[in-house]
Structures are given as structure tokens and as C-alpha cells.
Design an enzyme around this catalytic site. Structure first.
Site, PDB file in Angstrom:
ATOM      1  N   ARG A   1      28.657  17.082  49.316  1.00 56.75           N
ATOM      2  CA  ARG A   1      29.107  16.285  50.178  1.00 56.75           C
ATOM      3  C   ARG A   1      28.906  14.842  49.889  1.00 56.75           C
ATOM      4  NH1 ARG A   1      26.379  20.200  53.091  1.00 56.75           N
ATOM      5  NH2 ARG A   1      27.397  21.659  54.365  1.00 56.75           N
ATOM      6  N   LYS A   3      22.850  19.158  55.358  1.00 59.66           N
ATOM      7  CA  LYS A   3      22.909  19.181  56.974  1.00 59.66           C
ATOM      8  C   LYS A   3      21.602  19.714  57.518  1.00 59.66           C
ATOM      9  CE  LYS A   3      27.830  18.820  57.609  1.00 59.66           C
ATOM     10  NZ  LYS A   3      29.169  19.637  58.465  1.00 59.66           N
ATOM     11  N   HIS A  14      35.569  15.392  50.392  1.00 62.99           N
ATOM     12  CA  HIS A  14      35.441  16.723  50.775  1.00 62.99           C
ATOM     13  C   HIS A  14      36.285  17.517  50.163  1.00 62.99           C
ATOM     14  CE1 HIS A  14      33.013  18.825  53.562  1.00 62.99           C
ATOM     15  NE2 HIS A  14      33.808  19.574  53.769  1.00 62.99           N
ATOM     16  N   ARG A  60      34.890  18.780  47.338  1.00 64.64           N
ATOM     17  CA  ARG A  60      34.186  19.775  47.393  1.00 64.64           C
ATOM     18  C   ARG A  60      34.730  21.254  47.557  1.00 64.64           C
ATOM     19  NH1 ARG A  60      28.974  20.919  50.006  1.00 64.64           N
ATOM     20  NH2 ARG A  60      29.113  22.399  51.757  1.00 64.64           N
TER      21      ARG A  60
END
Length: 334
Positions: free
Chosen positions: A163, A188, A261, A264
Site C-alpha cells: 500500500r 494495517k 492501489h 497493488r
């Protein structure tokens, strides 16, 4: 406190200081998201009640106000349903804390927690085609210091699936460029994971760091012009700038919203096309649930076509119908 009942300000302070920071050890981005959600909600209720936020009580934050606020996000602020649901989730967490701090407000809390999320359509995960990916990576001018940094960053995002927040949090010491070549990413929920680095990525990082002759181990891996950690919007700007350049060769890039993103997603699809199993991809990307990773399996129509070809069924040729009766033969001849 008033008569032993905690004020809204006291509850909010303990929510961020004790619950999020100390107990949950929430990341700064999570704290900022929850803070913005509560701030927007209090300002909204304040305007409707005609009183400043400091004079509001828990009773003022009832379910009707919460529903009105969520509708306001969509109708007046132009937020998507997904954003609406994110704000709702943050406020639900706050209301649970309210119930813990002020048992007398459990009635208000229970009604607020019953406000449902709004259903929204989930689109298939988007990603770059191989020709689009190659054009993007070829866009930076690697004869310049800035171009070498941008190329290293784009290649890092595509090959590691990090990320943007994870990429900009990496320090030089977190990227091991000797065997075993790997990088430590901070995901996260304060979760760490180690991702291998391929030869091309290591080579790009070495060229980038060679321009910074005194790259201290505690220095950021991807640095801004001032030598500090890049910010999220800086990464987005890098991607957009080179997408615009690559669109001269691949026009389809100019017609899409290409974000960090999306790189990703592209990393995940590259693995999937090479036959890497879904559990390995989940661990690589740092997904909590394999259901999140499963979205990529539904995104590539070319893989579905190949699967259909593998499962092709041979249908025998149909023979011509022969009527067993003279009357049926007459009808068939009409």
C-alpha cells in the site's frame, strides 16, 4: 462530569486517548479517520440543534441524527456509499465506548448501533494489463535523480504489492538488499509482514540510494526533495504524472483512474496469472481474510476464458430426424 455523568467532551477524549491509542494501538491514519468522522458528526448535529459542539450531550446524538448525518454525507457532501459506511463504522465504535463510559445512555447507544449499513455494489478489482504496466514503468526518465527515484517507487509498488502508506513508511534499514533480499512492511492494525524483493527491484533501489550518498539506515527509503518521508499525496502525484506520460503510448491509461492501489491489484493479478495459490497471495498482500483476496479471482476474464476452454465438452453431431409415420413424414416435409 456533571452529577457523576461524564460529559461528551470527556467521553470523546477517553475514546481517543484510552480506547484507540492505548488499548487498540490504532495507527495514526485510523485515529485520523475516526477523528474526522466524529468531528463531521458533531458539527452536523451542532448546526441542527443551534448549539456549539461543546454544549451537546450524548442524548443529542440519537439514531435519528445519525441517519440524517449519513444521508447528508451522500446527498450534500457527495460521498460514496462506501465512504458513508466507513463513517458509520467509526461512529459505531465511538457509540460502544459511550455505552461503556455512560451506562445511563445505553438506550441512545443501542438505537444508534441498530442503524444498518447501506448496501452497495462491489465492482471487480481493476488492474493494469501487461502492456500498460510496461508503459508505466518505462515512463520515468532514469537518467535523472528524480526519475530513478520514481522508477524505483513504481517498481516497488508493482512487485511488492505494498500500500502507498506502507511504502512511504519504509526506512532504509527495513529494506534488506543482500541475500535474503526482503523488505519489512508495516500494514494495517500495526501488523508487520516480510515481503521478498526481486533482483530488478533491488537494482532499482541501489541506483536510487547511490544518488543519496549518505543514506542513513534510519532515513526514509523513498525520500521527498527535502529528504523526509514522502506523504501519501506525493506518491499519488508520482503515479499520475507518469501515467499521463505513458498514456502517449498506451491511450487506455489516460482513460482510467490509475492510483497506487491499482498497482497493488496489478501485483496480485500477476501472481494469480502465474498460478500462485490464493493463500500465498493473501499472505503477501497482508489481507486479514482470504475473501478479500478472492476478488482477484473474479476480475480477469482472460483466465475465465482459458478455464472454459479446459472444460470444453465435445457435443456429438445431431442426426437428421426421420419420421416413423407417413403422416408425420408429410408434416415434416411442409
Amino acid at each position: 462530569m456533571r452529577d457523576g455523568t461524564p460529559t461528551l467532551g470527556h467521553i470523546a477524549e477517553s475514546f481517543f486517548r484510552d480506547t484507540l491509542a492505548t488499548q487498540r494501538r490504532a495507527s495514526p491514519r485510523t485515529v485520523a479517520s475516526y477523528r474526522d468522522s466524529l468531528k463531521l458528526f458533531l458539527v452536523f448535529v451542532s448546526k441542527r440543534k443551534g448549539r456549539p459542539p461543546s454544549s451537546l450531550s450524548v442524548a443529542d446524538l440519537d439514531a435519528d441524527e445519525l441517519v440524517a448525518f449519513l444521508n447528508h454525507l451522500e446527498s450534500e457532501r457527495g460521498c460514496s456509499i462506501a465512504t458513508r459506511n466507513v463513517r458509520r463504522t467509526a461512529l459505531r465504535t465511538f457509540f460502544r465506548h459511550v455505552g461503556y463510559e455512560d451506562p445511563g445512555a445505553l438506550g441512545v447507544v443501542e438505537r444508534a448501533l441498530l442503524v444498518p449499513a447501506k448496501r452497495c455494489d462491489k465492482s471487480a478489482a481493476d488492474f493494469l494489463r501487461p502492456d500498460e504496466q510496461d508503459a508505466l514503468l518505462a515512463a520515468p526518465n532514469r537518467s535523472t535523480v528524480l526519475g530513478r527515484r520514481d522508477y524505483a517507487m513504481l517498481l516497488f509498488l508493482v512487485r511488492t504489492g505494498a500500500r502507498e502508506s506502507e511504502a512511504i513508511a519504509v526506512d532504509v534499514k527495513h529494506a534488506r538488499r543482500e541475500m535474503p533480499r526482503q523488505v519489512l512492511l508495516f500494514g494495517k492494525g500495526s501488523k508487520e509482514r516480510i515481503v521478498p524483493l526481486c533482483d530488478a527491484t533491488v537494482e532499482a533501489l541501489n541506483h536510487m540510494l547511490a544518488d543519496r550518498r549518505e543514506a542513513h539506515p534510519d532515513a526514509p527509503l523513498f525520500a521527498s526533495r527535502s529528504g523526509k518521508h514522502m506523504v501519501r499525496h506525493g506518491v499519488i502525484h508520482v503515479v499520475r504524472r507518469h501515467v499521463a506520460k505513458a498514456a502517449d503510448k498506451i491511450p487506455s491509461l489516460g482513460e482510467r483512474s490509475v492510483t497506487p492501489h491499482l498497482l497493488r491489484h496489478t501485483c496480485a493479478m500477476n501472481f494469480l496469472r502465474k498460478g500462485v495459490d490464493i493463500s500465498t497471495i493473501r499472505g503477501w498482500l497482508g489481507h486479514v481474510s482470504v475473501q478479500t483476496t478472492h476478488r482477484y479471482m473474479e476480475a480477469d476474464t482472460e483466465m475465465k476464458r482459458k478455464a472454459l476452454e479446459c472444460c470444453a465438452v465435445t457435443v456429438p453431431a445431431a442426426s437428421r430426424f426421420e419420421a416413423p409415420d407417413s403422416v408425420l413424414a408429410m408434416l415434416e416435409a411442409l
